[in-house]
Design an enzyme around this catalytic site. Structure first.
Site, PDB file in Angstrom:
ATOM      1  CE1 TYR A  90       2.687  -2.070  -8.203  1.00 51.07           C
ATOM      2  CE2 TYR A  90       2.424  -0.094  -6.876  1.00 51.07           C
ATOM      3  CZ  TYR A  90       2.656  -1.451  -6.968  1.00 51.07           C
ATOM      4  OH  TYR A  90       2.853  -2.188  -5.837  1.00 51.07           O
ATOM      5  N   PRO A 103       0.169  -9.381  -7.488  1.00 51.73           N
ATOM      6  CG  PRO A 103      -0.244  -8.430  -5.380  1.00 51.73           C
ATOM      7  CD  PRO A 103      -0.176  -8.092  -6.854  1.00 51.73           C
ATOM      8  CG  HIS A 328       0.614  -4.519  -5.813  1.00 49.93           C
ATOM      9  ND1 HIS A 328       0.033  -4.052  -4.655  1.00 49.93           N
ATOM     10  CD2 HIS A 328       1.774  -5.108  -5.421  1.00 49.93           C
ATOM     11  CE1 HIS A 328       0.811  -4.335  -3.628  1.00 49.93           C
ATOM     12  NE2 HIS A 328       1.857  -4.983  -4.059  1.00 49.93           N
ATOM     13  CB  SER A 544       6.714  -8.258   0.732  1.00 55.16           C
ATOM     14  OG  SER A 544       5.737  -7.564   1.477  1.00 55.16           O
TER      15      SER A 544
END
Length: 627
Positions: A90, A103, A328, A544
């Protein structure tokens, strides 16, 4: 992502000590790395990689030195990989947060009668947020426990404590995850975005917490204030939608003025952001709602009515389009699911308390955040708006409900639904591209202290054998041979899952070895500059499983320009897929991928039905996935 059960044994909360993430044996990781990549690269490249890996792992070599240093780091820290992973995944990334990183969770479509009805919903939602945060702060949130294999193992809860007290601060080369002290008085407000304006809604007035009716009153004031065009400020939320370096540079310009500095400080310390959206004007379907959550439709719609650095942004649209978009870096999808499911159940199961409690008298008018602008800042806003619009135009999304069957059919075959779907994704990709590629499936390692995720590499050699059996070799193989190939693929997937969730995956280990070499100021070892290693980290298929028990779904964007993002939600009688790609790539098309996925899922069902009974292949390794 392994399924979790959220209710702990009676009386147990957090009176446990979690083990540290293990450092896997060096030889095991190197052997697994070669096994994962052998069938994904050309033979000549593989032989070159094999020689590099053998040299790296030889006795007394570079690998052993780095492994020794990694073990020493493990002895001195609670979690040897956490900082490396957070930065690599990240904070070091320079792409814009919308689509590329953040997300979204899409709530059920609401049927609001009017604007005030949507504000009642928003006030009730924020009341639920405050109740959930209080459960976090007072440590009464039930501990998550693993199911199946290692059933009853408590899982690390630290991610929950970062839902509301964190902020991602942009940096020129690396962002910073700012963590505020839990229960801080600095976090007694939320930010409300309305018509691209930002307002401060204090949750405590005269030392009293606002009741739901008070929150509604304040939201009504904010909506009225946002209508005042004479006091309207520029759409500064756009800057947070830009690339991280661009936003960091713009922020440096902003904070030269004390007014901007104060406004930023208030936003950066808020509990969460509530975005009150106007009707989008789009036809409201699953795909359009998901797009509005991910990027707001760009600056021409709701894209500026956001502040993308804040981990929890709740969106309530006047047209009933609602959900949350998340930064996230502080937490994983399963934590987002737990929070949003709590809120959805609160919304439906807890009646609104409008007028039932004594309100705080003489509520102050919410403050509008002010900004000082210059021609240079106006240019920065314009550039950010244009870049966001390009991203909006480029995203190709298809939210698809596969209704032929759901996870109950898969479970009746004594198969893991997650492993089965992963194999189906490999079949779909092969159908579209004639090859398999490095695939990412998140694997929770929360059974360890401060555990986040490792990677399940789903593009196994067994998966390749199966997809070839269903395509290239379809005519030459019997159904029983294809069925054996399917079982082999499912067992390989499940075995790798167990390896990853028990802390023995290869991705985190290789990352740790690479970062230790950098800390030692060594020339980067050849294993990490090799073409195969580079390809192994280009996740063209990023997947995912994000299952929910209420009607909502998760979505996210691809992680590479020529890739797919595929989030799936298995339900009893259907499977929900959110597939994304970029129009700018000639290699991808979300609709084509969905079509191939549909065809493969039907063919896999037909193959299972042709078998007289579920075959008794290796079962023990996947029981933990049945849910």
């Amino acid at each position: 992502m392994p399924i979790l059960e959220r209710e702990p044994p009676k009386g147990r909360r957090e009176s446990y000590v979690l083990p540290k993430v293990p450092v896997p044996p060096l030889k095991q990781t190197l052997d697994m790395y070669l096994s994962c990549m052998k069938h994904l690269v050309k033979e000549e490249q593989y032989q070159k990689t094999k020689a590099i890996v053998v040299k790296f792992g030889e006795p007394g070599g570079t690998g052993e030195l780095l492994q020794k240093k990694l073990l020493e780091r493990s002895d001195k820290t609670y979690n040897w990989v956490y900082d490396y992973w957070l930065e690599d995944m990240y904070l070091n990334q320079r792409l814009a947060l919308p689509v590329n990183s953040n997300p979204a969770m899409v709530f059920p479509k609401q049927n609001f009668k009017d604007r005030k009805d949507s504000l009642r919903f928003a006030a009730h939602l924020i009341t639920g947020v405050l109740e959930y945060k209080e459960r976090i702060d007072t440590r009464v949130l039930p501990v998550d426990f693993a199911r199946g294999q290692l059933a009853g193992t408590p899982l690390c809860m630290k991610q929950y404590y970062r839902l509301f007290n964190t902020y991602r601060l942009p940096g020129h080369k690396r962002d910073t995850l700012v963590i505020h002290k839990p229960g801080s008085t600095e976090q007694e407000h939320i930010i409300v975005a309305c018509k691209n304006q930002f307002f401060v809604l204090d949750l405590v007035v005269n030392k009293k917490k606002l009741k739901e009716m008070d929150i509604l009153t304040q939201l009504e004031k904010i909506v009225k204030m946002a209508e005042n065009s004479e006091e309207r400020q520029p759409p500064f939320g756009l800057l947070t939608s830009d690339g991280r370096t661009e936003w960091a540079q713009a922020r440096e310009v902003l904070i030269k003025d004390s007014v901007n500095r104060e406004s930023l400080a208030v936003i950066e310390k808020c509990l969460c952001v509530l975005c009150l959206d106007n009707p989008s004007g789009m036809e409201v379907g699953d795909t359009s709602r998901a797009l509005l959550m991910l990027h707001g439709g760009g600056h021409e719609k709701m894209g500026a009515n956001r502040w993308y650095d804040k981990p929890m942004q709740f969106i309530v649209g006047e047209d009933g389009v609602c959900g949350t978009v998340c930064e996230h870096s502080p937490f994983e999808g399963i934590v987002l699911v737990a929070c949003t499911e709590y809120l959805m159940k609160f919304m439906t199961g807890s009646p609104s308390k409008m007028g039932r409690a004594t309100s705080v008298s003489e509520l102050p008018t919410p403050a509008r955040l002010l900004w000082k602008t210059t021609p240079h800042i106006q240019d920065l806003l314009k550039a950010s708006a244009e870049r966001l619009q390009r991203l909006v135009r480029d995203l190709d999304m298809d939210v698809h409900k596969f209704e032929v069957y759901g996870k109950e059919f898969i479970k009746k075959q004594k198969m893991s639904p997650d492993a089965y779907i992963q194999v189906a994704l490999q079949l779909a990709f092969y159908r579209c591209n004639g090859r398999l590629v490095s695939t990412y499936e998140s694997a929770s390692i929360r059974r360890f202290h401060e555990g986040r995720v490792d990677n399940i590499r789903s593009a196994t050699s067994e998966a390749l054998a199966f997809v070839k059996a269903m395509t290239d070799e379809k005519a030459s193989l019997s159904d029983s041979e294809k069925m054996k190939q399917l079982w082999d693929a499912i067992n390989a997937q499940t075995n790798y899952t167990i390896t990853a969730i028990t802390g023995l995956g290869i991705d985190n280990h290789l990352l740790g070895l690479r970062e230790i070499a950098q800390e030692l100021k060594m020339e980067r070892p050849e294993i990490f500059t090799d073409e195969t290693y580079v390809a192994s980290n280009q996740f063209i298929l990023s997947t995912s499983q994000v299952p929910t028990t209420v009607e909502m779904f998760c979505c996210y964007g691809p992680v590479v320009p020529n890739g797919y993002g595929c989030c799936y939600n298995p339900q009893s009688d259907h499977l929900l897929f959110s597939v994304t790609s970029f129009h700018g790539s000639t290699e991808t098309c979300s609709a084509v991928f969905i079509k191939a996925l549909d065809e493969g899922l039907v063919e896999m069902r037909d193959l299972c039905r042709k078998s007289n009974k579920p075959q008794m292949y290796v079962r023990s390794t996947y029981i933990h996935q049945l849910c």
